[in-house]
Design a protein around this motif. Sequence first.
Motif, PDB file in Angstrom:
ATOM      1  N   SER A   6       0.848  -1.192   0.000  1.00  0.00           N
ATOM      2  CA  SER A   6       0.000   0.000   0.000  1.00  0.00           C
ATOM      3  C   SER A   6       0.884   1.243   0.000  1.00  0.00           C
ATOM      4  CB  SER A   6      -0.923  -0.001   1.222  1.00  0.00           C
ATOM      5  OG  SER A   6      -0.176  -0.152   2.408  1.00  0.00           O
ATOM      6  N   TYR A  87      -3.977   4.292  -1.655  1.00  0.00           N
ATOM      7  CA  TYR A  87      -5.129   3.390  -1.643  1.00  0.00           C
ATOM      8  C   TYR A  87      -6.028   3.618  -0.424  1.00  0.00           C
ATOM      9  CZ  TYR A  87      -2.043   1.204  -5.015  1.00  0.00           C
ATOM     10  OH  TYR A  87      -1.224   0.982  -6.095  1.00  0.00           O
ATOM     11  N   VAL A 203      -5.637  -3.155  -3.410  1.00  0.00           N
ATOM     12  CA  VAL A 203      -4.803  -2.607  -4.485  1.00  0.00           C
ATOM     13  C   VAL A 203      -5.294  -3.086  -5.848  1.00  0.00           C
ATOM     14  CG1 VAL A 203      -2.484  -2.558  -5.476  1.00  0.00           C
ATOM     15  CG2 VAL A 203      -2.786  -2.370  -3.001  1.00  0.00           C
TER      16      VAL A 203
END
Length: 215
Positions: A6, A87, A203
Amino acid sequence: MNKHPSCKKSWPCTTQATYNISKALADIFSANAALERALLSEMDGAVNLSSLHEMCEKARSSYEALQGAREQLDRAIQIGESEKTPYLEGFQKLSANKLGHLWGDSLVPGQRETVIKIASEIKSDHLAPSRRFVRELLKIEDLTNRVLQSFQQVYSLGEKNGLREALEQNKVPLQANFALLMTVWTDFLREYIMDSLIATHVVFEVEGYPSLKVS
């Protein structure tokens, strides 16, 4: 077990952490296998010093790998805290119940509640599970050290051809220590893998990649 980052800057750290976790688990199983070889040798009337030595060395190696994993994961958290994840919206949109229902019947059967627990945790703070994993790794380190101490006692008894007797008569608390260690390991791995899957799912969804599924 490694997850899509992330925060891309933390990926080397999380990969190294996962490598060390894999090594730590493999080494403690190797230590146990070495103990079993030594026991089988004694049953045939021989003292297997090389297996007894390997038993202790693999347990020590597992302990050291756990330390490395904890340090790398802690470093990844520090990077994650200083860098903004692209994200964040994807994490915030997670539907824990929906994901738990979907995966609990397909990707990770029987683990619906674990999926819901980790997804709920990640939804509010995507680094929260990792912070908890650092604490849990410290606990596994402590339990591994206890097992290592039991192995060292077993080594001394095994040198004198007393390995089987020591285990049969519970002269060393090895079985209890090992059972506790493996129980904690199992709980940790279940949640660590789930965290990796959910982060990767977010993701993939944000980037428009194919969803995680069993082929």
